[in-house]
Design an enzyme around this catalytic site. Structure first.
Site, mmCIF file in Angstrom:
data_model
loop_
_atom_site.group_PDB
_atom_site.id
_atom_site.type_symbol
_atom_site.label_atom_id
_atom_site.label_comp_id
_atom_site.label_asym_id
_atom_site.label_seq_id
_atom_site.Cartn_x
_atom_site.Cartn_y
_atom_site.Cartn_z
ATOM 1 N N ALA A 1 0.991 -1.176 -0.043
ATOM 2 C CA ALA A 1 0.213 -0.221 -0.015
ATOM 3 C C ALA A 1 0.799 1.098 -0.176
ATOM 4 C CB ALA A 1 -0.436 -0.071 1.254
ATOM 5 N N THR B 1 -7.267 -1.171 8.140
ATOM 6 C CA THR B 1 -6.150 -0.360 9.151
ATOM 7 C C THR B 1 -7.081 0.632 10.296
ATOM 8 O OG1 THR B 1 -5.081 2.393 9.876
ATOM 9 C CG2 THR B 1 -6.520 1.993 7.583
ATOM 10 N N ASP B 2 -6.900 0.950 11.179
ATOM 11 C CA ASP B 2 -7.889 1.307 12.323
ATOM 12 C C ASP B 2 -8.490 3.002 11.940
ATOM 13 O OD1 ASP B 2 -5.531 2.869 12.615
ATOM 14 O OD2 ASP B 2 -5.711 3.018 15.112
ATOM 15 N N GLU B 3 -7.660 3.537 10.939
ATOM 16 C CA GLU B 3 -7.806 4.465 10.282
ATOM 17 C C GLU B 3 -9.500 4.584 9.745
ATOM 18 O OE1 GLU B 3 -4.523 7.118 9.110
ATOM 19 O OE2 GLU B 3 -3.113 6.260 10.356
ATOM 20 N N TYR C 1 -5.837 9.012 2.317
ATOM 21 C CA TYR C 1 -5.122 7.594 2.739
ATOM 22 C C TYR C 1 -6.219 6.687 2.945
ATOM 23 C CZ TYR C 1 -3.188 3.915 6.342
ATOM 24 O OH TYR C 1 -2.713 2.818 6.332
ATOM 25 N N LYS D 1 -8.289 3.241 2.113
ATOM 26 C CA LYS D 1 -7.875 2.353 2.680
ATOM 27 C C LYS D 1 -8.951 1.190 2.912
ATOM 28 C CE LYS D 1 -4.676 0.416 3.604
ATOM 29 N NZ LYS D 1 -3.555 -1.142 3.361
ATOM 30 N N TYR E 1 2.786 18.271 15.224
ATOM 31 C CA TYR E 1 1.612 19.692 14.923
ATOM 32 C C TYR E 1 0.804 19.676 15.582
ATOM 33 C CZ TYR E 1 2.627 16.877 10.682
ATOM 34 O OH TYR E 1 3.566 15.992 9.308
ATOM 35 N N HIS F 1 -6.534 16.553 10.808
ATOM 36 C CA HIS F 1 -6.054 16.076 11.259
ATOM 37 C C HIS F 1 -6.855 14.533 12.846
ATOM 38 C CE1 HIS F 1 -2.805 15.527 14.424
ATOM 39 N NE2 HIS F 1 -2.455 14.501 14.195
HETATM 40 P P1 NAD Z 1 4.937 1.544 4.539
HETATM 41 O O1 NAD Z 1 5.381 2.060 3.270
HETATM 42 O O2 NAD Z 1 6.501 0.434 4.958
HETATM 43 O O3 NAD Z 1 5.320 -0.589 3.404
HETATM 44 C C1 NAD Z 1 4.656 -0.708 2.101
HETATM 45 C C2 NAD Z 1 5.048 -1.332 0.974
HETATM 46 O O4 NAD Z 1 4.344 -1.686 -0.043
HETATM 47 C C3 NAD Z 1 6.449 -0.909 0.506
HETATM 48 O O5 NAD Z 1 7.443 -1.704 0.519
HETATM 49 C C4 NAD Z 1 6.391 -0.533 -1.036
HETATM 50 O O6 NAD Z 1 7.509 -0.832 -1.827
HETATM 51 C C5 NAD Z 1 5.106 -1.120 -1.536
HETATM 52 N N1 NAD Z 1 4.288 -1.104 -2.615
HETATM 53 C C6 NAD Z 1 3.752 -0.303 -2.280
HETATM 54 N N2 NAD Z 1 3.233 0.361 -4.079
HETATM 55 C C7 NAD Z 1 3.543 -1.270 -4.386
HETATM 56 C C8 NAD Z 1 2.751 -1.316 -5.398
HETATM 57 N N3 NAD Z 1 2.105 -0.701 -6.532
HETATM 58 N N4 NAD Z 1 3.018 -2.805 -5.880
HETATM 59 C C9 NAD Z 1 3.832 -3.271 -5.290
HETATM 60 N N5 NAD Z 1 4.377 -3.344 -4.035
HETATM 61 C C10 NAD Z 1 3.792 -1.700 -2.974
HETATM 62 O O7 NAD Z 1 3.701 0.189 5.119
HETATM 63 P P2 NAD Z 1 3.811 -0.747 6.157
HETATM 64 O O8 NAD Z 1 3.718 0.154 7.550
HETATM 65 O O9 NAD Z 1 4.624 -1.915 6.250
HETATM 66 O O10 NAD Z 1 1.842 -1.199 6.341
HETATM 67 C C11 NAD Z 1 1.789 -2.359 5.884
HETATM 68 C C12 NAD Z 1 0.051 -2.198 5.908
HETATM 69 O O11 NAD Z 1 -0.483 -2.080 6.393
HETATM 70 C C13 NAD Z 1 -0.374 -1.141 4.567
HETATM 71 O O12 NAD Z 1 -1.479 -1.814 3.908
HETATM 72 C C14 NAD Z 1 -0.594 0.147 5.560
HETATM 73 O O13 NAD Z 1 -2.252 0.649 4.877
HETATM 74 C C15 NAD Z 1 -1.108 -1.251 6.991
HETATM 75 N N6 NAD Z 1 -1.603 -0.185 8.200
HETATM 76 C C16 NAD Z 1 -0.207 -0.001 8.680
HETATM 77 C C17 NAD Z 1 -0.091 0.578 9.810
HETATM 78 C C18 NAD Z 1 1.160 1.279 10.554
HETATM 79 O O14 NAD Z 1 1.316 1.644 11.744
HETATM 80 N N7 NAD Z 1 2.379 0.798 9.605
HETATM 81 C C19 NAD Z 1 -1.280 0.781 10.812
HETATM 82 C C20 NAD Z 1 -2.534 -0.354 10.145
HETATM 83 C C21 NAD Z 1 -1.910 -1.049 9.075
HETATM 84 P P1 TYD Z 2 1.692 9.105 11.730
HETATM 85 O O1 TYD Z 2 2.404 8.109 12.449
HETATM 86 O O2 TYD Z 2 1.942 9.842 10.537
HETATM 87 O O3 TYD Z 2 0.895 8.060 11.890
HETATM 88 P P2 TYD Z 2 -1.320 8.352 11.469
HETATM 89 O O4 TYD Z 2 -1.027 9.438 10.760
HETATM 90 O O5 TYD Z 2 -1.775 7.312 10.346
HETATM 91 O O6 TYD Z 2 -1.792 7.913 13.078
HETATM 92 O O7 TYD Z 2 1.968 10.010 12.961
HETATM 93 C C1 TYD Z 2 1.387 9.512 13.897
HETATM 94 C C2 TYD Z 2 0.874 11.153 15.150
HETATM 95 O O8 TYD Z 2 1.608 11.547 14.796
HETATM 96 C C3 TYD Z 2 -0.345 11.898 13.950
HETATM 97 O O9 TYD Z 2 -1.309 12.060 15.229
HETATM 98 C C4 TYD Z 2 0.307 12.932 13.323
HETATM 99 C C5 TYD Z 2 1.392 13.395 14.084
HETATM 100 N N1 TYD Z 2 2.618 13.484 13.843
HETATM 101 C C6 TYD Z 2 4.174 15.293 14.256
HETATM 102 O O10 TYD Z 2 3.013 15.031 15.390
HETATM 103 N N2 TYD Z 2 4.284 15.296 13.629
HETATM 104 C C7 TYD Z 2 5.109 14.293 12.981
HETATM 105 O O11 TYD Z 2 5.412 14.987 12.150
HETATM 106 C C8 TYD Z 2 4.672 13.291 12.021
HETATM 107 C C9 TYD Z 2 4.851 12.573 11.051
HETATM 108 C C10 TYD Z 2 3.071 13.187 12.741
#
Ligand code: NAD
Ligand code: TYD
Length: 332
Positions: free
Chosen positions: A79, A121-123, A146, A150, A203, A272
């Site tokens: 993603a 995602t929870d979002e 985003y 999702k 932020y 936000h």
């Molecule tokens: P990330 O951005 O670290 O990794 C995403 C991966 O997807 C990367 O390796 C990227 O190269 C690959 N990718 C992007 N576009 C692509 C495409 N068109 N084709 C093939 N590969 C592609 O993300 P993450 O933090 O590891 O999140 C993974 C999943 O979990 C996502 O679906 C995200 O929405 C979900 N998620 C993330 C969080 C979080 O806190 N990081 C929380 C809840 C859900």
């Molecule tokens: P983030 O890691 O981008 O995750 P998400 O928006 O998906 O929850 O951000 C986590 C929280 O931190 C969110 O409330 C936004 C805030 N934030 C900042 O205050 N400063 C920053 O530079 C970033 C990237 C996020």
């Protein structure tokens, strides 16, 4: 069992792949390697997996992988994953997260799978006030581009279960953190910038709340879902560890021995969401999973990892600087 893991070179996908390989699964990764993907994260398992640099938007490319690998399970992480980038450039989010998912689900109709884990995602639920938690039955009210992409991905999984009987299971994890996270997300932004004595951007007033889950715990939850989850069901995955952003920033600075004066309040993120919090009693009760890592322990592990892996961060810095310039508009 043969798993096809999309986004397996990303932050969460790679944590999952490392654990799945350790449990004896045969894994094939599909990842485009965007700015967020990096095969370094798979170094320790690279001899034991197959890797395809394929775009999930590319139907023929994906079909070729399905034809060759004949996976039994699909775990879909790939993603565009960052809210701030979706505010700057929404289109890529809709293309990858919605169309990419559609391509995978269409292939799953023709190449039968035993399970499809759709990582949402929870979002998707939108924001909460100071009280309450979202259950799996809460309505979806996504707010950022985003989150909307999702929610569409999530609902596509539902539709393909209902309409075509595909064995889709949806998971909605809360904010993950841990080693290897790209420093656009909050916790690694704090660590990487503070290590260089640069201002740490918060932020708004820093009072927003997120629920934090250590990435290895999340990977474990996903393996439980894969092994014991029920088709057509949705599982929230969370830790119960809620923190205000300002608390997180202070905790990281304390671990690094850096002054709180590095914190700089910057212009708020547009739209936000104030607070996310999940009720994850279902996965606990039905699958027996719960998060193991305390925030103190997880944060310590994470900070130590970045201190030991400065070279990896160094390699990302040129791109990061350009990105930070855009997102913080030269503010901090
Ligand atoms: P990330 O951005 O670290 O990794 C995403 C991966 O997807 C990367 O390796 C990227 O190269 C690959 N990718 C992007 N576009 C692509 C495409 N068109 N084709 C093939 N590969 C592609 O993300 P993450 O933090 O590891 O999140 C993974 C999943 O979990 C996502 O679906 C995200 O929405 C979900 N998620 C993330 C969080 C979080 O806190 N990081 C929380 C809840 C859900
Ligand atoms: P983030 O890691 O981008 O995750 P998400 O928006 O998906 O929850 O951000 C986590 C929280 O931190 C969110 O409330 C936004 C805030 N934030 C900042 O205050 N400063 C920053 O530079 C970033 C990237 C996020």
């Amino acid at each position: 069992m043969r798993l096809l893991v999309t986004g397996g070179a990303g932050f969460m996908g790679s944590a999952f792949v490392r654990q799945a390989v350790a449990r004896g699964y045969k894994v094939c990764v599909v990842d485009l390697l965007t700015y967020a993907g990096d095969t370094c994260r798979l170094e320790e398992v690279k001899e034991r997996i197959a890797f395809y640099r394929t775009d999930i938007r590319d139907r023929e490319g994906l079909e070729e992988v399905f034809r060759r690998e004949r996976p039994q399970v699909l775990v879909h992480f790939a993603a565009e994953s960052h809210v701030d980038r979706s505010i700057l450039e929404p289109r890529a989010f809709l293309q990858t997260n919605v169309e990419g998912t559609l391509n995978l689900l269409e292939l799953a109709r023709r190449y039968p799978l035993q399970r499809i884990i759709n990582v949402s995602t929870d979002e998707v639920y939108g924001e909460l006030g100071e009280e309450g938690r979202f259950t799996e039955d809460s309505p979806l009210r996504p707010n950022s581009p985003y989150a909307v992409s999702k929610a569409a991905q999530d609902m596509l999984g539902r539709a393909y279960f209902r309409t075509y009987g595909l064995p889709v299971i949806t998971v909605r994890p809360c904010n993950n953190y841990g080693p290897w996270q790209y420093p656009e997300k909050f916790i690694p932004v704090i660590i990487v910038r503070a290590l260089r004595d640069e201002p740490v951007p918060l932020y708004g007033n820093g009072q927003n709340v997120r629920e934090w889950l250590y990435v290895a715990d999340c990977a474990e939850a996903l393996l439980e879902v894969l092994e014991k989850g029920k088709e057509g069901e949705t599982y929230n995955i969370s830790s119960g560890i809620e923190k205000r952003n300002i608390e997180v920033a202070r905790a990281v600075l304390d671990l690094l021995g850096k002054p709180h004066s590095l914190i700089k309040f910057v212009k708020d993120r547009p739209g936000h969401d104030f607070r996310y919090a999940l009720d994850s009693r279902k996965i606990k009760k039905e699958l027996g999973w719960k998060a193991r890592t305390s925030f103190e322990e997880g944060l310590k592990q994470t900070v130590e990892w970045y201190q030991k892996n400065l070279e990896w961060v160094e390699r990302k810095l040129r791109d990061l600087r350009k990105y930070w310039e855009k997102v913080y508009q030269g503010d901090p």
